[in-house]
Design a protein around this motif. Structure first.
Motif, PDB file in Angstrom:
ATOM      1  N   ALA A  84       0.823  -1.201   0.000  1.00 55.47           N
ATOM      2  CA  ALA A  84       0.000   0.000   0.000  1.00 55.47           C
ATOM      3  C   ALA A  84       0.858   1.252   0.000  1.00 55.47           C
ATOM      4  O   ALA A  84       0.590   2.221  -0.714  1.00 55.47           O
ATOM      5  N   SER A 184      -8.071  -4.426   9.160  1.00 54.76           N
ATOM      6  CA  SER A 184      -7.277  -3.440   8.436  1.00 54.76           C
ATOM      7  C   SER A 184      -6.308  -4.100   7.463  1.00 54.76           C
ATOM      8  O   SER A 184      -5.603  -3.424   6.726  1.00 54.76           O
ATOM      9  N   GLU A 185      -6.263  -5.419   7.453  1.00 57.25           N
ATOM     10  CA  GLU A 185      -5.375  -6.097   6.506  1.00 57.25           C
ATOM     11  C   GLU A 185      -5.955  -6.039   5.101  1.00 57.25           C
ATOM     12  O   GLU A 185      -7.165  -6.179   4.911  1.00 57.25           O
ATOM     13  N   THR A 186      -5.066  -5.890   4.134  1.00 56.78           N
ATOM     14  CA  THR A 186      -5.548  -5.805   2.751  1.00 56.78           C
ATOM     15  C   THR A 186      -6.170  -7.118   2.289  1.00 56.78           C
ATOM     16  O   THR A 186      -6.858  -7.160   1.289  1.00 56.78           O
ATOM     17  N   ALA A 189     -10.488  -7.204   3.151  1.00 53.18           N
ATOM     18  CA  ALA A 189     -11.487  -6.492   2.354  1.00 53.18           C
ATOM     19  C   ALA A 189     -12.023  -7.321   1.177  1.00 53.18           C
ATOM     20  O   ALA A 189     -13.229  -7.275   0.905  1.00 53.18           O
ATOM     21  N   VAL A 217     -10.419  -7.424  17.699  1.00 55.86           N
ATOM     22  CA  VAL A 217      -9.824  -6.878  16.482  1.00 55.86           C
ATOM     23  C   VAL A 217      -8.302  -6.834  16.605  1.00 55.86           C
ATOM     24  O   VAL A 217      -7.762  -6.328  17.582  1.00 55.86           O
ATOM     25  N   TYR A 218      -7.630  -7.397  15.622  1.00 58.29           N
ATOM     26  CA  TYR A 218      -6.159  -7.361  15.590  1.00 58.29           C
ATOM     27  C   TYR A 218      -5.694  -6.487  14.451  1.00 58.29           C
ATOM     28  O   TYR A 218      -6.408  -6.297  13.467  1.00 58.29           O
ATOM     29  N   ASN A 219      -4.481  -5.941  14.604  1.00 59.42           N
ATOM     30  CA  ASN A 219      -3.973  -5.032  13.592  1.00 59.42           C
ATOM     31  C   ASN A 219      -3.362  -5.721  12.401  1.00 59.42           C
ATOM     32  O   ASN A 219      -3.182  -5.115  11.353  1.00 59.42           O
ATOM     33  N   GLU A 222      -0.337 -11.305  11.283  1.00 57.39           N
ATOM     34  CA  GLU A 222       0.729 -11.871  12.108  1.00 57.39           C
ATOM     35  C   GLU A 222       0.275 -11.937  13.567  1.00 57.39           C
ATOM     36  O   GLU A 222       0.437 -12.950  14.242  1.00 57.39           O
ATOM     37  N   ASP A 223      -0.304 -10.820  14.053  1.00 50.60           N
ATOM     38  CA  ASP A 223      -0.792 -10.777  15.431  1.00 50.60           C
ATOM     39  C   ASP A 223      -1.915 -11.787  15.633  1.00 50.60           C
ATOM     40  O   ASP A 223      -1.979 -12.475  16.647  1.00 50.60           O
ATOM     41  N   LEU A 346     -14.358  -1.078   1.698  1.00 50.82           N
ATOM     42  CA  LEU A 346     -13.775  -0.098   2.619  1.00 50.82           C
ATOM     43  C   LEU A 346     -14.875   0.729   3.278  1.00 50.82           C
ATOM     44  O   LEU A 346     -14.881   0.941   4.488  1.00 50.82           O
ATOM     45  N   GLN A 347     -15.814   1.165   2.446  1.00 46.94           N
ATOM     46  CA  GLN A 347     -16.887   2.000   2.988  1.00 46.94           C
ATOM     47  C   GLN A 347     -17.738   1.233   4.008  1.00 46.94           C
ATOM     48  O   GLN A 347     -18.102   1.769   5.048  1.00 46.94           O
ATOM     49  N   GLN A 350     -15.870   1.009   7.175  1.00 47.27           N
ATOM     50  CA  GLN A 350     -15.909   2.305   7.867  1.00 47.27           C
ATOM     51  C   GLN A 350     -17.263   2.517   8.530  1.00 47.27           C
ATOM     52  O   GLN A 350     -17.348   2.944   9.681  1.00 47.27           O
ATOM     53  N   LEU A 355     -13.229   0.370  10.838  1.00 45.41           N
ATOM     54  CA  LEU A 355     -12.087   1.175  10.381  1.00 45.41           C
ATOM     55  C   LEU A 355     -12.391   2.642  10.616  1.00 45.41           C
ATOM     56  O   LEU A 355     -13.538   3.043  10.542  1.00 45.41           O
TER      57      LEU A 355
END
Lengths: 355, 514
Positions: A84, A184-186, A189, A217-219, A222-223, A346-347, A350, A355
């Protein structure tokens, strides 16, 4: 026969300096290949240089670059980063971009550049080495490898038989407090994009709200995979290779988790491609096209199939020996057109407050 | 008595200040321009979504709690090592400053990898407080070391107890240092990405990153960044009020240090306190690094490239340190002497970038460079330029703090003896602030050597720094392979912290002779 000839052709198409050695040993006359044609008009690529922006797994790409350099004599400047960040960088650079090639992890990164008219058409020969649905419908980028979304679960907390068959199930009350997600990972979505396509916008939104109520929720993936492995949550949706990489890192003895695949056809049984594109502003078009051709050739696909990336090669005839589940059993590759640029997903994310 | 009666400044100074500020503030221009592209309706939708309230709450509550925690810990630690008879004070001074050598994202990962339950709000409070309190500790210790004991003695002689004296005299006298440190801590919190990503805590900075990542949309990300700018501006204004009221200048040429305060029965609790703080802020990351180095199965001998990465990192960090410090001098000098609109605007603007996430700044530098400095794009000078823009506030704070220690009359005396302004600057003022310049340079070098986001976008293609290599391995989940890079980052930063400690604090300390 087809299975062996095509990769050889592809290899010849890129390895100009190798054409003598590599193709010489095969039965295919060099003059019939794209490489031969190129040699006739433009000469060797040796001595040229190429700047590749890569969002793909750095260790694997470095091996690919070395191999490509030794085959073609092209000097590759590799810029590794987050896909990104690199895509945003190319958007800001516009026509002044020093990048010749963008090698991304997910279709939306490429589609966004395509929509802005920053990509050049990929050589037809290269596009033909992978299935048509693996590449951009506008022929602006080519699919190189694939990975699948999967459900990872903690083996102490639940059994494979109670794992969900559909990603839709995860919004149910049974999963309250047991689920982990990394919205939030690509990679996340595209699942929503598919859900919108199959179930409609409203249902996808309801599903996301259910997930939000159930999940921690993880960021990052990997987490998330590490959290599942230590039992913080019972399960979560990840790309399959994160689990393999965790196994490599911690050693098989420390693994308390396993992968489970959603039923083929489910929005969660998402097979997602990584692809590469030549930038239209590149001043090294032929070397850049050669790199794309190389990525889809047998040697490169074999490197990908046997690397620590744990991805599926896309070229016919190359099998991944490191991943348990064959690609054909996981599901069909989601076409890039189907995934689009990810804006709708994405919307929804959100609006759902994820997000 | 107007000690700040401005002498005629060098005519070039305002010009120089304007140029420096224009460069440092250029990312703000980019952010405003990009944000404007999203359009009013879209802006309303983006700013009105549920997440924004959550982000505001997360960011604000975290900033308040961590800043208060860092101020309390920083002040207490500085007071103990500078004003009391705490045993082994020289050693403690260095150890208490050392967490600065550990990058925040390494701090974050250390905790998460050892104690997975450390996450979310309280995890963020714990990790950020223990990694940022040295930003308060150092300036407060420097002030305490230099100030005159007579004010405290007067308070004591008037019959006030030790606590009253501490609260009514010592704390107000250190207010500029406290305010400066608190400002840096809170701005860091606004802009930090890596540590919060590790700790699973969503703030504006992490949300902005996600916006870039999923939306591929600089417009909506810039809109969020603007909100962050507003928060930063609020903090900077708050600091200007808090810090200025207590503007402290040493009036005499020499300060007379008082005798160290005997801790008595508080000695054991004080020792336990500093030990606990050190174990939390330094022990955990060092233990985690050792643990990764030994345990991660991806650990192989670090490749030869690690040396190259270390050299590259060091080269960039030192160059950026020199340039940022040089650029901070005119701005600090100007705002020190003048209290006009330009001086105030310059200072406040300079701080804003500190609060912005690295990716927003890095993309703005990309934007300007490809248009106006194409030949330099992705060349070493541009990366240095990026570091200077990112870390200018750190240099400015340190230079400003050292100017506050210069007796105001001294330049006037020199000038009354017929010395020209430039000569006064070079022969009188500069020598006095050289230690401060060293501190500024060390601070910038330290931070630049661990920078990640801007480095990824701006470094020459093909070169690697320790931070970018660490990142490459951690995103591949090869924590063991990443560990040597993190360890080397810390090892390289340690001498800078040492230098910073010595330069900031200077040679005098009460009770050292005994």
């Amino acid at each position: 026969m087809r299975r062996t000839v095509r990769p050889v052709l592809a290899l010849c198409a890129v390895s100009l300096s190798l054409a003598v050695a590599g193709c010489g040993s095969s039965a295919v006359p060099a003059a019939t290949t794209a490489a031969g044609a190129q040699a006739a008009t433009g000469g060797s690529l040796a001595g040229q240089s190429l700047t590749v922006y890569s969002g793909q797994h750095q260790q694997t790409v470095q091996v690919l670059v070395k191999d490509f350099e030794s085959r073609t004599g092209v000097k590759v400047q590799l810029r590794s980063g987050d896909e990104a960040e690199l895509a945003n960088q190319i958007m800001q650079e516009g026509k002044a971009s020093p990048a010749d090639v963008f090698y991304a992890e997910n279709p939306p990164a490429l589609t966004n550049l395509e929509e802005r008219g920053l990509l050049a058409p990929v050589d037809t020969k290269t596009l033909q080495t992978v299935s048509a649905s693996d590449s951009s419908a506008k022929s602006d980028w080519v699919g190189v490898s694939a990975r699948t979304a999967a459900f990872v679960f903690n083996t102490d907390k639940m059994s494979a038989s109670s794992a969900p068959s559909s990603v839709r199930d995860l919004a149910g009350a049974a999963w309250k407090g047991k689920l982990g997600i990394a919205p939030s990972e690509t990679d996340f979505a595209p699942i929503i994009t598919r859900m919108i396509a199959t179930d409609g916008q409203a249902a996808a939104k309801t599903w996301l709200e259910g997930l939000k109520a159930n999940a921690k929720v993880y960021n990052s993936n990997e987490d998330l995979v590490a959290a599942v492995n230590r039992g913080e949550v019972a399960g979560g949706v990840i790309d399959h290779y994160y689990w393999y990489r965790l196994r490599d890192e911690q050693g098989a003895g420390k693994i308390h988790s396993a992968l489970h695949y959603f039923t083929p056809g489910d929005p969660g049984a998402l097979v997602d491609v990584s692809g590469a594109a030549v930038l239209s502003a590149s001043k090294h078009q032929s070397a850049a096209q050669a790199w794309l051709a190389y990525l889809t050739s047998t040697p490169a696909q074999t490197i990908i199939a046997t690397s620590q990336s744990y991805e599926y090669p896309l070229a016919a005839g190359v099998q991944n020996t490191k991943v348990a589940q064959p690609l054909a059993q996981v599901g069909t590759v989601a076409s890039p057109g189907e995934l689009g640029d990810g804006k709708q997903a994405l919307q929804l994310l959100q609006d759902a407050g994820l997000l | 008595m107007p000690p700040w009666r401005a002498p005629r400044t060098l005519p070039t100074l305002p010009l120089l200040v304007t140029v420096v500020i224009a460069v440092v503030a250029s990312p703000l221009v980019f952010i405003v321009v990009q944000a404007g592209q999203s359009g009013w309706a879209e802006a309303q939708r983006l700013l009105g979504r549920p997440l924004i309230a959550t982000l505001l709450w997360h960011t604000a509550s975290l900033a308040v709690v961590v800043t208060l925690g860092a101020v309390t810990l920083g002040f207490a630690a500085a007071y103990l090592v500078e004003r009391t008879d705490l045993p082994a004070r020289r050693w403690w001074t260095v150890v208490l400053a050392m967490p600065l050598a550990v990058p925040e994202f390494v701090h974050g990962y250390s905790w998460v990898s050892l104690f997975p339950q450390v996450q979310g709000y309280w995890g963020a409070v714990l990790v950020m407080t223990s990694s940022l309190y040295p930003l308060v500790f150092l300036p407060v210790a420097a002030t305490l070391r230099r100030f005159d004991a007579s004010a405290e003695e007067v308070a004591r002689s008037l019959g006030h107890g030790r606590w009253v004296t501490l609260w009514r005299v010592t704390v107000p006298l250190t207010r500029p240092a406290l305010a400066g440190g608190a400002l840096l801590v809170s701005l860091y919190l606004l802009g930090e990405y890596g540590a919060f990503a590790m700790l699973r805590y969503t703030t504006f900075a992490t949300a902005i990153f996600t916006e870039y990542q999923l939306g591929f949309d600089a417009a909506s990300a810039s809109l969020l960044t603007l909100v962050l700018c507003a928060l930063a501006l609020f903090l900077v204004t708050l600091d200007a009020r808090a810090g200025r009221r207590g503007r402290l200048v040493r009036q005499g040429a020499t300060a007379r240090p008082g005798p160290p305060i005997a801790l008595g029965r508080w000695k054991a609790p004080a020792l336990v306190g500093v030990t606990a703080l050190t174990a939390t802020a330094l022990g955990v990351p060092l233990f985690a690094l050792g643990y990764w180095l030994l345990r991660g199965s991806s650990t192989t001998l670090p490749p030869a490239s690690i040396l190259g990465a270390a050299t590259t990192t060091l080269g960039y960090a030192l160059t950026a340190a020199a340039v940022a410090t040089a650029a901070a001098v005119p701005v600090a000098l100007y705002s020190w002497r003048r209290d006009n609109r330009l001086a105030r605007a310059a200072e406040r603007t300079a701080y804003l970038t500190r609060a912005l996430p690295g990716i927003a700044i890095a993309l703005s530098i990309v934007f300007f460079a490809v248009r106006y400095a194409q030949p330099l794009y992705q060349q070493p000078p541009l990366l240095v330029g990026g570091y200077v823009i990112l870390f200018f506030p750190l240099a400015l704070t340190a230079v400003r703090a050292s100017l506050a220690q210069v007796p105001p009359g001294i330049e006037e005396v020199a000038r009354s003896l017929g010395t020209r302004p430039l000569a006064v600057l070079l022969r009188v003022t500069m020598p006095l602030i050289v230690p401060g310049l060293g501190a500024a340079a060390a601070m910038v070098a330290l931070t630049a050597s661990t920078e990640l986001t801007a480095t990824l976008l701006l470094c020459p293609t093909g070169t690697q720094t320790l931070a970018t290599q660490f990142w490459a391995y951690t995103t591949g989940m090869a924590y063991g392979a990443a560990a040597p890079y993190a360890a080397l980052m810390v090892a390289l930063s340690a001498p800078a912290v040492l230098l910073l400690t010595r330069r900031t604090l200077g040679p005098h300390r009460i009770g050292d002779a005994t």
